[in-house]
Scaffold this active site. Sequence first.
Site, PDB file in Angstrom:
ATOM      1  CE  LYS A 273       8.700  -2.481  -1.503  1.00  0.00           C
ATOM      2  NZ  LYS A 273       7.248  -2.247  -1.507  1.00  0.00           N
TER       3      LYS A 273
ATOM      4  NE  ARG B 186       1.744 -10.767   0.364  1.00  0.00           N
ATOM      5  CZ  ARG B 186       1.888  -9.585  -0.249  1.00  0.00           C
ATOM      6  NH1 ARG B 186       2.920  -8.798   0.028  1.00  0.00           N
ATOM      7  NH2 ARG B 186       0.995  -9.182  -1.148  1.00  0.00           N
TER       8      ARG B 186
ATOM      9  CG  ASP C 294       6.547  -2.960  -7.854  1.00  0.00           C
ATOM     10  OD1 ASP C 294       5.645  -2.141  -8.079  1.00  0.00           O
ATOM     11  OD2 ASP C 294       6.527  -3.743  -6.886  1.00  0.00           O
TER      12      ASP C 294
ATOM     13  NE  ARG D 208       9.379  -0.931  -6.655  1.00  0.00           N
ATOM     14  CZ  ARG D 208       9.958  -1.818  -5.854  1.00  0.00           C
ATOM     15  NH1 ARG D 208      11.249  -2.074  -5.971  1.00  0.00           N
ATOM     16  NH2 ARG D 208       9.265  -2.456  -4.929  1.00  0.00           N
TER      17      ARG D 208
HETATM   18  C1  S3P Z   1       2.728  -5.355  -3.617  1.00  0.00           C
HETATM   19  C2  S3P Z   1       1.863  -5.330  -4.665  1.00  0.00           C
HETATM   20  C3  S3P Z   1       1.981  -4.437  -5.811  1.00  0.00           C
HETATM   21  C4  S3P Z   1       3.354  -3.777  -5.893  1.00  0.00           C
HETATM   22  C5  S3P Z   1       3.836  -3.318  -4.564  1.00  0.00           C
HETATM   23  C6  S3P Z   1       3.905  -4.462  -3.570  1.00  0.00           C
HETATM   24  C7  S3P Z   1       2.503  -6.315  -2.519  1.00  0.00           C
HETATM   25  O1  S3P Z   1       0.999  -3.424  -5.721  1.00  0.00           O
HETATM   26  O2  S3P Z   1       3.340  -2.711  -6.806  1.00  0.00           O
HETATM   27  O3  S3P Z   1       5.152  -2.760  -4.682  1.00  0.00           O
HETATM   28  O4  S3P Z   1       3.413  -6.563  -1.715  1.00  0.00           O
HETATM   29  O5  S3P Z   1       1.382  -6.855  -2.433  1.00  0.00           O
HETATM   30  P1  S3P Z   1      -0.510  -3.695  -6.219  1.00  0.00           P
HETATM   31  O6  S3P Z   1      -0.933  -4.943  -5.628  1.00  0.00           O
HETATM   32  O7  S3P Z   1      -1.302  -2.535  -5.721  1.00  0.00           O
HETATM   33  O8  S3P Z   1      -0.425  -3.707  -7.710  1.00  0.00           O
END
Ligand code: S3P
Length: 430
Positions: A20, A25, A314, A387
Amino acid sequence: MMEIWQSKPFQLTCKVPGDKSISHRSIMLGALAEGVTEVEGFLPGKDCLGTLQCFEQMGVEIERLSPTSVRIHGRGIHGLKEPVAPLDVGNSGTTIRLMLGILAGAPFFSTVIGDDSISRRPMDRVVQPLRKMGARIEGRENGRYTPLAVKGGRLQGITYHSPVASAQVKSCLLLAGLSAEGVTTVAEPSLSRDHTERMLPAFGAALTAKDHVVSIEGGQSLRGTKVRVPGDISSAAFLLAAALMVPGSQVTVEDVGLNPTRTGILDAFKQMGAMVEVEETGSWCNEPVGRVTVRTGELHGVTIGGEMIPRLIDEIPVLAVVATQAKGTTVIKDAKELKVKESNRIATTVNELNKLGANIKETEDGMVIEGPVTLHGGTTTSHGDHRIGMSMAVAGLGAKETVKVLDVESIDVSFPGFFRYIQKMQVSQI
Ligand code: S3P
């Protein structure tokens, strides 16, 4: 609603949908690049499709070649168009936080909205540093919550010491830094996932990253490229955890991302006494990829905290599910961030698992789980959090009566087809 019943020992070898974080990105960098970017293994989950739609609204042509491959016709760093309607990020924190970094430096007006969960999640963690760069962003409670309005314009590079280890904050500022004058530097207390730092060079951008500090110089352009997205280790984690819930089982996941900023869950399973085999088979777009096999062992309780937390943030709900089967006490600490995820995951994990007879207590920055317990049946809910829904399904595989999971539609945001894997486990028995 889904009903899960106790599984007999099973063996499963599979692949999981694309990562994901990397899928989001790939759309964003592809949109900002010059030329064409082709993405293979794209995750067609609701969150990433939401990102895709937001960039289409800003004039980016994106061809859907198949459900998992897209061709993006990049418009260059300064080529996005003013969206005429609000950009709706749905449930996705990654979309909103990363996109705000792009909108802040784009010369137009935009508004950003999301679902109920997004409207409760803190945006000031990106709004404040973006304002320091010169961004004009307004929203409820002085820009803490959506809806947000952005009047994009010229930005100035800054050095920012983030109080939280957050890849969303770091990536937001790096993306803003691309269009800013001078250098943008982000320091974080411990290393969060580094997919942005790995992907930017694949698009031809230079940056430096060392010891939790990353810097990028503004004024660089990106060049379209080919991105092959590995399987999402965060999705794989649910299947690997399932093998630990049903003694005598084994799960192998192939072509899964093995980025060390994401593999904390494998280390945690190993520490608990599970058999974990990892074989790296290649590198896709600067991301290590390979095969992971997990088999049951005698599980025991562990303490997880500190720098490990961002590496498995996560996966904590499903780790808690597995900990119900481990002998002794499992302590999860330094994990306050869980409170501001798609749901308050400390509260939702503890409440839902306790409904199945688990022995878990909430703490200020995590939870304490006593095991082993035999989980019984019951009715749980995802609280609209993908989740949590998947964690309850995994719990159900090990519970002695049927477990119902309500509000399972939310699972589509990250793992479309999840229940087909669960069904396979219930039929591919040894
Ligand atoms: C993510 C960063 C994480 C993660 C989220 C996806 C990302 O959050 O919990 O599911 O793709 O950059 P945080 O960067 O806020 O911790």
